[in-house]
Scaffold this motif. Structure first.
Motif: not given
Lengths: 372, 214
Positions: A83, A85-89, B108, B110-112, B114, B129, B133
């Motif tokens: 995606i 926004q990449i969404g790296l942890l 975030d 987006n992190i979820k 992904a 996650v 966080l």
């Protein structure tokens, strides 16, 4: 192979479908770019394919199997997902981020470690330097690379990419696109790629699907779409420089011709004679080391009239940079012609001359492709 | 000032302090055990609608003065340490639940997205996650509750709960300032100790990638 049959999505509390009765087929190993203005439903389609969103009606098949028959988590493990926004942890190192899916599959540590290094190299990052860093320590471009590496970790046959290069500056984006194209040529994955940028679509796509308000407007190869925009919407979306965009699809090499004469310094005096004899439209001045160092066209000669060899050399050498690499695209050639105010350019492969290309050839190419 | 009374008061400190600490630790543990799951459940999509209701109830508990809660638990749970702990738990719930919710919502999306998109199960996304966080925010809530419980805990003595409140009440009844100073002083020290201690835990548990951002 991904097939969508009469797929409709209506979000809760809305009456207008976000995706309306879409039927579309994405062949094995093909990159299909979904493109359209914001809110046209392109991301929704992508997210329905990995069941992040459930369709309201219709069926989606992956390799002839209805995706609703597979457990969503299992399904998603087998589909790479990138995606914007990449969404790296942020609390995991780069290596840990990349190994998420392999760990879900239960690979052993050694195999994961090897795969991580292999992937980092594949996307152009130094494994030793990167693997134990945290995402916040990377630049935007590096993060995008890690995002792509993570999606490819378990080598999924299908990748879904939602504006994967959208968050970086245009120069880095260009690099990432080129590198990804190179990768894809070897990997031959089935890719759905979402973008709102028609140039990116033309560059990345084997096929392009243009959407407007949840409706598929046109689906075809970049050339088909650029040559025959189906309606006013597509025409506007492509822009007034439609034909110039079409030029980006072809390499200069593909229309290079051999109607030139090689002129040595001692032949300058009877250059007209030699060009007439060889039926050449353009003369390329070569120096001792057989490197092209100047270019002169028939027009130039006529305009100059009866002048000394020195003068001819001067005219030719004034266009000593009017040479273009055969790998570059026709739009680059056109731009260079305008820059040098010359109907002809020499085409080179490194320093080796391979032919000439003319404005007429470009016109001819456009005329032919438009007709196809 | 009577030095002998100081020594007398100080000699009772170890016992009362121990009770006070036990009281605080148990109440905190119970409050965390209740609030954390509440916070997690209320942030799941299916239960999101319940959120406002539960938070309002907790808000009402929180609005009660500590003294009133302590007094109100007596008719229900009687006298002693247990009802005191019960009262403290009620007081400690809100900050932890509220911060758990805020922390989880603060992750975030987006992190979820992904993580989920890669095939992580809902449970994995939560434990690997979301909770890590959200941890700094959740711990800040626990810290708030801890300090709160230490100070309200001094009121437990009114219902025979023991703790540092015993010293203060004795001091108040006998008009012995020394007892009040010792009791209140150690109460304050304990609060500071918990605050600092938990902030150290917070620092330790903050995901490594975060400390880099800050």
């Amino acid at each position: 192979m991904i097939e969508l049959h009469n797929v409709t999505k209506i979000y809760a509390g809305q009456t207008v479908p976000a995706v309306n009765n879409l039927t579309l087929k994405i062949e094995e190993g093909e990159t299909c770019v979904f493109v359209g203005p914001s809110g046209c439903g392109k991301s929704t389609i992508l997210r329905m394919i990995n069941r992040m969103i459930e369709q309201t009606s219709g069926t989606i098949l992956i390799n002839n199997k209805d995706i609703r028959e597979t457990d969503p988590d299992r399904l998603r493990m087998g589909i790479g997902y990138v995606i914007q926004q990449i969404g790296l942890l942020p609390h995991r190192t780069i290596a840990e981020n990349i190994s998420i899916v392999p760990r879900l599959y239960g690979w052993d540590k050694e195999r994961i470690r090897k795969r991580v290094d292999e992937l980092l190299e594949l996307v152009g990052l130094d494994p030793d330097e990167t693997r134990s860093k945290f995402p916040a320590q990377l630049s935007g471009g590096q993060m995008q690379r890690v995002g792509v590496a993570r999606a490819m970790a378990a080598d999924p046959p299908i990748m879904l990419m939602d504006e994967p290069f959208g968050a970086v500056d245009p120069i880095v984006r260009g690099h990432l696109q080129d590198e990804f194209l190179k990768l894809q040529r070897e990997m031959k994955k089935t890719i759905c790629f979402v973008t709102h940028d028609i140039n990116e679509a033309i560059k990345m796509g084997d096929k392009i699907a243009i959407f407007e308000k949840g409706q598929l407007v046109q689906h075809g190869t970049p050339q088909e779409i650029l040559a025959n925009p189906k309606n006013e919407f597509v025409r506007t979306f492509i822009g007034y420089d439609r034909v110039v965009k079409m030029l980006t699809l072809f390499q200069v090499r593909s229309i290079t011709k051999g109607n030139y004469s090689i002129i040595r310094e001692n032949e300058l005096a009877n250059i007209r004679q030699k060009m007439d004899d060889e039926g050449a439209a353009v003369g390329i001045l070569m120096n001792e080391s057989t490197r092209p160092c100047g270019l002169i066209t028939r027009d130039d000669l006529e305009k100059a009239g009866d002048v000394s060899p020195e003068k001819i050399k001067e005219i030719a050498c004034s266009k000593k940079d009017a040479f273009i690499d055969g790998d570059l695209l026709l739009n680059d050639a056109l731009s260079l012609m305008l820059e040098w105010d010359s109907d002809y350019l020499g085409v080179v492969d490194g320093t080796q001359l391979i032919g000439v290309v003319s404005l007429g050839d470009i016109r001819e190419c456009v005329r032919r492709k438009e007709g196809e | 000032m009577n030095w002998e009374r100081y020594l007398d008061a100080l000699s009772r400190v170890p016992h009362e302090l121990a009770i006070h600490i036990i009281m605080v630790l148990i109440s905190l543990a119970v409050a965390i055990a209740v609030s954390l799951p509440i916070g997690v459940i209320l942030t799941r999509p299916r239960f999101r609608k319940l959120g406002a209701l539960v938070m309002n109830i907790l808000n009402i508990f929180q609005a009660f003065p500590g003294m009133a809660i302590i007094a109100l638990t007596m008719p229900v749970l009687g006298l002693g340490l247990k009802p005191a702990i019960g009262a403290l738990v009620v007081q400690a719930l809100l900050p932890i639940a509220r911060n758990t919710i805020a922390g989880l919502y603060g992750v975030d999306p987006n992190i979820k997205e992904a993580a989920q998109g890669m095939g992580m199960s809902e449970k994995k996304v939560l434990f690997e996650v979301e909770l890590p966080l959200a941890m700094p925010v959740i711990l800040a809530g626990i810290r708030t509750s801890a300090v709160y419980v230490v100070s309200v805990g001094t009121l437990a003595a009114y219902i025979d709960g023991g703790g540092l409140g015993n010293l203060i009440i004795t001091g108040l009844n006998m008009l012995w300032a020394e007892f009040i100073i010792v009791g209140a002083g150690f109460g304050a020290l304990l609060a500071i100790f918990f605050d600092r201690g938990l902030s150290y835990v917070e620092y330790k548990l903050t995901p490594p990638g975060f400390s880099i951002i800050k």
